[in-house]
Scaffold this motif. Structure first.
Motif, short mmCIF file in Angstrom:
data_model
loop_
_atom_site.label_atom_id
_atom_site.label_comp_id
_atom_site.label_asym_id
_atom_site.label_seq_id
_atom_site.Cartn_x
_atom_site.Cartn_y
_atom_site.Cartn_z
N UNK A 61 -10.08 -15.01 6.89
CA UNK A 61 -9.50 -14.44 8.12
C UNK A 61 -9.49 -12.91 8.07
N UNK A 62 -9.30 -12.34 6.87
CA UNK A 62 -9.34 -10.88 6.68
C UNK A 62 -10.75 -10.37 6.99
N UNK A 63 -11.74 -11.08 6.43
CA UNK A 63 -13.14 -10.69 6.64
C UNK A 63 -13.49 -10.74 8.13
N UNK A 64 -13.10 -11.84 8.77
CA UNK A 64 -13.43 -12.01 10.20
C UNK A 64 -12.75 -10.95 11.06
N UNK A 65 -11.49 -10.65 10.71
CA UNK A 65 -10.74 -9.67 11.47
C UNK A 65 -11.40 -8.28 11.36
N UNK A 66 -11.85 -7.96 10.13
CA UNK A 66 -12.53 -6.66 9.93
C UNK A 66 -13.86 -6.61 10.67
N UNK A 67 -14.62 -7.70 10.63
CA UNK A 67 -15.91 -7.72 11.34
C UNK A 67 -15.65 -7.45 12.83
N UNK A 68 -14.64 -8.12 13.38
CA UNK A 68 -14.32 -7.94 14.80
C UNK A 68 -13.95 -6.49 15.08
N UNK A 69 -13.07 -5.93 14.25
CA UNK A 69 -12.59 -4.57 14.49
C UNK A 69 -13.69 -3.52 14.27
N UNK A 70 -14.44 -3.64 13.17
CA UNK A 70 -15.47 -2.62 12.88
C UNK A 70 -16.59 -2.72 13.91
N UNK A 71 -16.96 -3.95 14.29
CA UNK A 71 -18.03 -4.10 15.30
C UNK A 71 -17.58 -3.49 16.63
N UNK A 72 -16.36 -3.76 17.02
CA UNK A 72 -15.85 -3.21 18.29
C UNK A 72 -15.83 -1.68 18.23
N UNK A 73 -15.48 -1.15 17.07
CA UNK A 73 -15.46 0.30 16.87
C UNK A 73 -16.90 0.86 16.97
N UNK A 74 -17.84 0.20 16.28
CA UNK A 74 -19.24 0.65 16.30
C UNK A 74 -19.80 0.58 17.72
N UNK A 75 -19.55 -0.52 18.42
CA UNK A 75 -20.05 -0.67 19.80
C UNK A 75 -19.48 0.44 20.69
N UNK A 76 -18.21 0.78 20.48
CA UNK A 76 -17.57 1.81 21.30
C UNK A 76 -18.26 3.16 21.09
N UNK A 77 -18.65 3.43 19.85
CA UNK A 77 -19.32 4.71 19.56
C UNK A 77 -20.64 4.81 20.32
N UNK A 78 -21.42 3.73 20.31
CA UNK A 78 -22.76 3.87 20.94
C UNK A 78 -22.68 3.71 22.47
#
Ligand SMILES: [Fe+2]
Ligand SMILES: [Fe+2]
Length: 345
Positions: A61-78
């Motif tokens: 659940x920690x891994x999944x939560x980080x994937x969700x958060x980091x991906x959302x952060x990366x998508x926001x940047x581009x």
């Protein structure tokens, strides 16, 4: 008795040492941990405020939560490159054009650091981009608002990058090492972005009446969406409590929002523009600026995809991805050729 964990600067006490030894005997390593694992070492690292690295055992659940958060952060940047990229050709001077180009390019770089950080959790960049293009992963709703005038470049830098810094500085101490390290670099560049926005508005506020009105109009439109960037109020925030317990999040949405308001109001006074909130008032006792009710129905609407630019942003992103397919293919072919030519070690 104390023991040094391999590759770490943490010294554990006797009780923790026993726990870590027991954990080491039974755990499975690597990013995919769907088998039952012993999380003693993970919990000891979190309790000691140490970083979790890709090689460490972690709850799924920690891994999944980080994937969700980091991906959302990366998508926001581009995706965030679009509202400002649209103004590069219309910047009012060569100096402004060069600065804006550098800023938009920085945002592309932020996306790259963050996609790389997400990949350490066992996901592929292609998959994350597919999820963005198909609307299965989100990006920050702030980029679904249009940029109507040049002054919007000032308001975005000052308020949107300003709010991003407030959200991201605590992430430099996030429990997941690759994310924390990526964000340190991101934050250094964000503080330049914030200052260039402040300087654009400062200059416009000292220009003609029309320039001053344009600056005020931009601030009026971006103020409330910027406050919404901190996410829903604490009592309605779904991921907050768990993220705090895991050391991913360090401050609550409402704490960060308050801190942003406290820092930004005096800056607005210095620029000489007003903020569109009749309830804004300094609470002498606490030293905090009290602000009015946020229209969360607007936030929900934009989040659901009903914002002024949701469809345009994703369509533009998809087209850019398709148009760039030949570049990715050429780069992959070149990398494969290099690998073949490399002498065996
Ligand atoms: Fe950025
Ligand atoms: Fe930025």
């Amino acid at each position: 008795m104390s023991q040094q964990l391999p590759g770490r600067d943490v010294v554990l006490n006797a009780a923790e040492t026993g726990a870590v030894e027991a954990a080491a005997a039974t755990t499975h390593r690597g990013p995919h941990t769907d088998v039952a694992v012993d999380l003693t070492q993970f919990e000891a690292l979190i309790a000691a405020d140490q970083r979790i690295e890709p090689r460490d055992v972690m709850p799924e659940a920690y891994r999944r939560s980080l994937v969700r958060q980091i991906a959302q952060h990366a998508h926001s940047e581009i995706i965030g490159m679009q509202p400002e990229g649209a103004w590069i050709s219309r910047a009012p001077s060569l100096r402004r054009k060069a600065i804006l180009m550098a800023k938009v390019q920085d945002e592309a770089g932020h996306g790259l650091y963050l996609y790389s950080a997400a990949e350490t959790l066992g996901v592929s960049r292609d998959d994350l981009l597919d999820q963005l293009h198909e609307g299965r992963q989100r990006y920050s709703s702030i980029f679904n608002y249009p940029t109507l005038t040049w002054a919007d470049m000032g308001a975005i830098g000052w308020l949107v990058d300003g709010a991003a810094i407030m959200n991201q500085v605590p992430l430099c101490r996030c429990s997941y090492g690759p994310y924390a390290r990526a964000v340190i670099r991101v934050c250094k560049e964000e503080s330049f972005h914030q200052r260039q926005g402040f300087e654009i508005l400062w200059t416009l506020a000292r220009g003609t009446d029309a320039q001053r009105a344009m600056a005020q109009d931009a601030v009026d439109r971006w103020w409330w969406p910027a406050l919404m960037m901190f996410g829903p109020p604490d009592d309605e925030s779904t991921h907050s409590a768990q993220s705090m317990a895991w050391g991913i999040k360090r401050f609550s949405n409402d704490e960060l929002r308050q801190r942003f308001v406290d820092i930004t109001v005096p800056q607005a006074q210095r620029i000489g523009l007003t903020l569109p909130d009749a309830d804004l008032a300094l609470d002498e006792e606490s030293g905090h600026w009290r602000f009015g009710e946020i229209d969360w129905s607007e936030f929900e609407r934009v989040l659901r995809g009903d914002g002024p630019c949701n469809a345009t942003r994703v369509a533009h992103r998809r087209a850019a991805h398709e148009d760039g397919a030949w570049v990715r293919e050429a780069a992959a072919a070149y990398a494969a050729k290099q690998r073949v030519q490399e002498p065996a070690a």
